[in-house]
Design an enzyme around this catalytic site. Structure first.
Site, PDB file in Angstrom:
ATOM      1  N   ARG A 195     -96.870  26.436 -62.324  1.00  7.24           N
ATOM      2  CA  ARG A 195     -96.885  25.534 -61.162  1.00  7.24           C
ATOM      3  C   ARG A 195     -96.611  26.327 -59.889  1.00  7.24           C
ATOM      4  O   ARG A 195     -96.195  27.488 -59.951  1.00  7.24           O
ATOM      5  CB  ARG A 195     -95.808  24.466 -61.337  1.00  7.24           C
ATOM      6  CG  ARG A 195     -94.409  25.056 -61.247  1.00  7.24           C
ATOM      7  CD  ARG A 195     -93.333  24.012 -61.425  1.00  7.24           C
ATOM      8  NE  ARG A 195     -92.086  24.477 -60.824  1.00  7.24           N
ATOM      9  CZ  ARG A 195     -90.911  23.896 -61.020  1.00  7.24           C
ATOM     10  NH1 ARG A 195     -90.814  22.847 -61.803  1.00  7.24           N
ATOM     11  NH2 ARG A 195     -89.836  24.343 -60.427  1.00  7.24           N
ATOM     12  N   TRP A 233     -82.622  27.043 -68.239  1.00  9.80           N
ATOM     13  CA  TRP A 233     -83.202  28.328 -67.819  1.00  9.80           C
ATOM     14  C   TRP A 233     -82.147  29.386 -67.509  1.00  9.80           C
ATOM     15  O   TRP A 233     -82.488  30.523 -67.226  1.00  9.80           O
ATOM     16  CB  TRP A 233     -84.093  28.117 -66.592  1.00  9.80           C
ATOM     17  CG  TRP A 233     -83.478  27.217 -65.549  1.00  9.80           C
ATOM     18  CD1 TRP A 233     -83.742  25.886 -65.363  1.00  9.80           C
ATOM     19  CD2 TRP A 233     -82.453  27.557 -64.605  1.00  9.80           C
ATOM     20  NE1 TRP A 233     -82.956  25.386 -64.353  1.00  9.80           N
ATOM     21  CE2 TRP A 233     -82.164  26.393 -63.874  1.00  9.80           C
ATOM     22  CE3 TRP A 233     -81.764  28.729 -64.307  1.00  9.80           C
ATOM     23  CZ2 TRP A 233     -81.198  26.361 -62.873  1.00  9.80           C
ATOM     24  CZ3 TRP A 233     -80.798  28.706 -63.305  1.00  9.80           C
ATOM     25  CH2 TRP A 233     -80.536  27.528 -62.596  1.00  9.80           C
ATOM     26  N   GLU A 291     -81.910  17.302 -56.433  1.00  9.80           N
ATOM     27  CA  GLU A 291     -81.867  17.534 -57.879  1.00  9.80           C
ATOM     28  C   GLU A 291     -80.526  18.147 -58.256  1.00  9.80           C
ATOM     29  O   GLU A 291     -80.008  19.004 -57.544  1.00  9.80           O
ATOM     30  CB  GLU A 291     -82.955  18.533 -58.317  1.00  9.80           C
ATOM     31  CG  GLU A 291     -84.369  18.025 -58.254  1.00  9.80           C
ATOM     32  CD  GLU A 291     -85.356  19.071 -58.787  1.00  9.80           C
ATOM     33  OE1 GLU A 291     -84.948  19.976 -59.534  1.00  9.80           O
ATOM     34  OE2 GLU A 291     -86.545  18.973 -58.427  1.00  9.80           O
ATOM     35  N   PHE A 297     -85.664  20.908 -73.087  1.00  8.73           N
ATOM     36  CA  PHE A 297     -84.234  20.922 -73.377  1.00  8.73           C
ATOM     37  C   PHE A 297     -83.381  20.985 -72.104  1.00  8.73           C
ATOM     38  O   PHE A 297     -82.190  21.268 -72.176  1.00  8.73           O
ATOM     39  CB  PHE A 297     -83.898  22.086 -74.322  1.00  8.73           C
ATOM     40  CG  PHE A 297     -84.514  21.905 -75.689  1.00  8.73           C
ATOM     41  CD1 PHE A 297     -84.245  20.773 -76.444  1.00  8.73           C
ATOM     42  CD2 PHE A 297     -85.388  22.850 -76.203  1.00  8.73           C
ATOM     43  CE1 PHE A 297     -84.825  20.580 -77.692  1.00  8.73           C
ATOM     44  CE2 PHE A 297     -85.970  22.678 -77.451  1.00  8.73           C
ATOM     45  CZ  PHE A 297     -85.700  21.536 -78.214  1.00  8.73           C
ATOM     46  N   GLU A 339     -89.482  22.357 -70.132  1.00  7.88           N
ATOM     47  CA  GLU A 339     -88.220  21.722 -69.718  1.00  7.88           C
ATOM     48  C   GLU A 339     -87.714  20.697 -70.737  1.00  7.88           C
ATOM     49  O   GLU A 339     -86.882  19.852 -70.405  1.00  7.88           O
ATOM     50  CB  GLU A 339     -88.392  21.095 -68.328  1.00  7.88           C
ATOM     51  CG  GLU A 339     -88.425  22.184 -67.256  1.00  7.88           C
ATOM     52  CD  GLU A 339     -88.700  21.672 -65.856  1.00  7.88           C
ATOM     53  OE1 GLU A 339     -89.376  20.636 -65.728  1.00  7.88           O
ATOM     54  OE2 GLU A 339     -88.263  22.318 -64.899  1.00  7.88           O
ATOM     55  N   ASN A 390     -93.163  20.695 -54.322  1.00  9.09           N
ATOM     56  CA  ASN A 390     -91.915  20.848 -55.070  1.00  9.09           C
ATOM     57  C   ASN A 390     -91.485  22.312 -55.059  1.00  9.09           C
ATOM     58  O   ASN A 390     -92.264  23.186 -55.439  1.00  9.09           O
ATOM     59  CB  ASN A 390     -92.113  20.421 -56.529  1.00  9.09           C
ATOM     60  CG  ASN A 390     -90.830  20.524 -57.327  1.00  9.09           C
ATOM     61  OD1 ASN A 390     -89.874  19.798 -57.062  1.00  9.09           O
ATOM     62  ND2 ASN A 390     -90.798  21.444 -58.270  1.00  9.09           N
ATOM     63  N   GLU A 391     -90.270  22.560 -54.591  1.00 10.32           N
ATOM     64  CA  GLU A 391     -89.675  23.892 -54.644  1.00 10.32           C
ATOM     65  C   GLU A 391     -90.680  24.986 -54.256  1.00 10.32           C
ATOM     66  O   GLU A 391     -91.083  25.812 -55.085  1.00 10.32           O
ATOM     67  CB  GLU A 391     -89.067  24.154 -56.029  1.00 10.32           C
ATOM     68  CG  GLU A 391     -87.939  23.184 -56.342  1.00 10.32           C
ATOM     69  CD  GLU A 391     -87.143  23.541 -57.588  1.00 10.32           C
ATOM     70  OE1 GLU A 391     -87.651  24.318 -58.407  1.00 10.32           O
ATOM     71  OE2 GLU A 391     -86.014  23.037 -57.732  1.00 10.32           O
ATOM     72  N   CYS A 401    -102.991  29.469 -53.922  1.00  5.08           N
ATOM     73  CA  CYS A 401    -103.203  30.228 -52.687  1.00  5.08           C
ATOM     74  C   CYS A 401    -103.089  29.233 -51.529  1.00  5.08           C
ATOM     75  O   CYS A 401    -103.861  28.276 -51.459  1.00  5.08           O
ATOM     76  CB  CYS A 401    -104.584  30.874 -52.698  1.00  5.08           C
ATOM     77  SG  CYS A 401    -105.081  31.425 -51.063  1.00  5.08           S
ATOM     78  N   CYS A 424    -104.618  37.314 -51.729  1.00  2.78           N
ATOM     79  CA  CYS A 424    -106.085  37.278 -51.871  1.00  2.78           C
ATOM     80  C   CYS A 424    -106.764  37.682 -50.550  1.00  2.78           C
ATOM     81  O   CYS A 424    -106.102  37.832 -49.523  1.00  2.78           O
ATOM     82  CB  CYS A 424    -106.538  35.888 -52.304  1.00  2.78           C
ATOM     83  SG  CYS A 424    -106.509  34.689 -50.960  1.00  2.78           S
TER      84      CYS A 424
HETATM   85 ZN   LIG Z   1    -104.494  33.592 -50.999  1.00  2.00          ZN
END
Ligand SMILES: [Zn+2]
Length: 658
Positions: free
Chosen positions: A108, A314, A306, A356, A354, A146-147, A112, A154
């Site tokens: 996730r 993690w 959160e 657990f 995720e 998100n985050e 770009c 590129c």
């Molecule tokens: Zn790029």
């Protein structure tokens, strides 16, 4: 909202074939005092299973059902997680790594941010969501992506970078001057010769590396803004936010905050993993820093977006929260200015990475658990203290944590190249301020200094164009300023000043640093301050005294007798200089003396009580003192001659007239 949000990330899209589970979730939420859910963060594939074929019926039902049950919704845009068809059809939406390899589909937040098709698809999705749900009565906030994290290298991003450089430097000759291009023959003739830093290419131009981080942060913030504009086109009055999560994620949060209506933080402290089994002071300080940072961005309440009700999945060691810690850690966020306690996640996934991670409801599906009980208790507590919602934090003390400065310190090569501790040095000063029970804002070097009585600037290596002038004028007009070693060496492009550090502040501080020595391993120097001996570590500025009062001297090595701590009155303010990384006890004692000398208000008037943190919020003529014991042992705290006994992991909230 007239109450605290008590909510969670909720992923009903993982349970669409299980209506009995969705019905059960709502009953459990009501029981736990959950009054908000964040929906749709990773729902792109459920909304748009094929290119251009949209399905929102399932979300209609969830939104309606939340409203019918009195639960508010923060609706996310799903841009952080992409469906596989998107990458198969448009591989250019994926990032290229710094070694110029394009990523394949997976994970996730790895798009770009220059990709036109990605921007187009996201804008379309956001407009559809805003048109459909912008007036839904359950909706209270939009949550973009998100985050945010990382960079792309590129060809399209390189092109955009060159445009960014042209805008900044105007001419290639000016860039060559600022980059000191003659070094190793790095004189550019044309913008097209510039490439982003890479382990297979450029690693020596620190200004280029710094600029690429700035460019990509700007590009990421621009994408947030594109999403915000798409939403605001159809839904003007609902606030837009995103969840901040890591100070080293590649985004300049001070700049990001400018495009957000409110700021939010994701909090995952490593509770119970420290060396001292009886104390969680260390992770509590770390988390306090992040909360104070997030609140200071807008100088108003933020939202804890959160946190885990039990463990993460993690960490090196994914420990459970010990009894009492869930309430204490939730109250710590509120104490620091949060108007919410929200969890990742409501219900544990059955599969993938995720599955657990802690959740309010586990795989067993029952509410007869310790974690559920903990969550219910926090829900009840937030209801009990709801009058505190919206209360403000007013700080007379600030510490400078500046994104550009930290990025530049990470890039530059000098002192110790393995184990750069610059960020820790800032944390150490912050901890010393916390132990002195003053309320602290965490600001950048560009923020307004005028409301503070004391500003602490550890390792402010990089000065932006106005910084020197602003520090001078702040002190001249009555401010008190503490600067540490290794400050004022370079300009905003990491180009060294033609001066001893701190640049052009010698008159103000009465000292200049002729050289900086490094102390290896456990090596230290010694100073005596206030009759006590302290260790000086890491590095020592060798100061030339130009009129400052010397408060302590180095006592060892060839610079024995040189100033280690100095003070100088300048205008109606005071300039302090600390020429080394000092042992933490020194930071506490020295700042305590500075606070007392200048009559700066503490939220609690006493010496540091081991493991006890105190924060204050004010509203409607009342102040609320949050006294938090991060030890497993009992602590006693006196407030206005009244003793408060705090048991292990207890938070006590004391209401006082302002
Ligand atoms: Zn790029």
């Amino acid at each position: 909202m007239e109450c605290f949000l008590h909510g969670c990330d909720y992923n009903p899209d993982q349970w669409l074939g299980r209506p009995e589970i969705l019905a059960q979730d709502i009953e459990y939420m009501k029981e736990a005092g959950i009054n908000e859910v964040t929906l749709g963060i990773f729902s792109w594939a459920c909304y748009e299973r094929e290119d251009g074929v949209y399905t929102f019926d399932w979300m209609d039902k969830i939104m309606d059902s939340m409203y019918e049950n009195g639960i508010h919704v923060i609706l996310a845009t799903p841009s952080a997680g992409k469906p596989p068809w998107l990458v198969k059809k448009y591989p250019e939406v994926m990032r290229v790594r710094e070694d110029r390899v394009r990523l394949q589909y997976g994970d996730r937040e790895n798009q770009c941010n220059s990709s036109e098709i990605f921007r187009e698809k996201v804008t379309k999705m956001d407009e559809l969501l805003a048109q459909r749900y912008g007036n839904h009565p359950a909706l209270i906030m939009w949550h973009v992506s998100n985050e945010l994290y990382g960079v792309c290298h590129c060809k399209k991003c390189q092109q955009n970078f060159r445009l960014w450089l042209q805008h900044k430097y105007k001419t290639i000759d000016n860039l060559n001057i600022q980059y000191n291009g003659a070094f190793w023959s790095h004189i550019y003739n044309d913008w097209s010769e510039l490439e982003s830093p890479s382990t297979i290419g450029e690693q020596s131009l620190h200004a280029l590396a710094l600029d690429y981080q700035r460019f990509y942060s700007d590009l990421s913030i621009d994408l947030v803004n594109v999403e915000k504009e798409a939403i605001k086109k159809y839904c003007k009055d609902i606030p837009v936010t995103t969840n901040m999560h890591n100070l080293n994620c590649g985004i300049n949060y001070s700049e990001l905050a400018k495009v957000l209506d409110v700021t939010c933080w994701d909090s995952y402290p490593k509770w119970h993993c420290g060396r001292n089994e009886e104390s969680d002071w260390e992770p509590a300080v770390d988390e306090s820093f992040h909360y104070d940072f997030c609140r200071s961005l807008k100088k108003k309440p933020f939202y804890l977006m959160e946190s885990t009700p039990s463990n993460t999945n993690w960490s090196d060691a994914c420990k459970l929260k010990r009894p009492g810690m869930h309430m204490l850690s939730s109250m710590q966020a509120v104490a620091s200015g949060s108007d919410s306690v929200q969890y990742f996640q409501w219900r544990k996934s059955r599969g993938a990475s995720e599955k657990f991670h802690g959740a309010v409801i586990g795989h067993s599906g029952t509410n007869d658990t310790r974690v559920f009980q903990d969550v219910c208790e926090v829900g009840a507590k937030l209801e009990e203290i709801k009058k505190i919602q919206g209360a403000m934090t007013y700080s007379k003390v600030a510490i400078i944590y500046d994104w550009d400065n930290l990025r530049a310190l990470e890039e530059q090569r000098s002192l110790k190249n393995n184990g750069k501790d610059f960020e820790y040095i800032i944390f150490e000063y912050y901890e010393a301020l916390l132990k002195n029970y003053v309320s602290v804002d965490i600001i950048s070097q560009c923020d307004d200094f005028s409301s503070y009585e004391l500003i602490v600037a550890p390792v402010l290596y990089l000065f932006k164009p106005d910084t020197k002038k602003r520090i001078t004028s702040y002190i001249e007009t009555g401010g008190n300023f503490v600067m540490s070693a290794y400050s004022g060496l370079v300009n905003e492009n990491d180009l060294a000043y033609e001066s001893f550090p701190p640049y052009d502040l010698h008159q103000v501080f009465g000292v200049c640093a002729e050289e900086t020595d490094v102390l290896c391993g456990d090596e230290d120097n010694k100073i005596t301050y206030g009759g006590r001996s302290y260790r000086a570590t890491y590095f020592c500025d060798l100061l030339r005294n130009q009129g400052a009062t010397v408060l302590a001297e180095f006592e060892q090595d060839f610079y024995r007798g040189k100033p280690a701590v100095t003070k100088q009155t300048y205008g109606s303010g005071t300039a302090y200089y600390v020429a080394s990384r000092m042992q933490e006890d020194f930071n506490y004692q020295f700042l305590s003396d500075v606070i007392d000398t200048h009559g700066i208000r503490r939220v609690l008037n006493c010496n540091y009580i081991e493991d006890v943190m105190v924060k204050e919020r004010k509203k409607d003529g009342k102040k609320y003192l949050f006294i938090m014991n991060f030890s497993t042992k009992q602590r006693s705290v006196m407030v206005n001659d009244k003793e408060h006994i705090l048991h292990g992991y207890e938070c006590s909230i004391v209401t006082l007239p302002e």
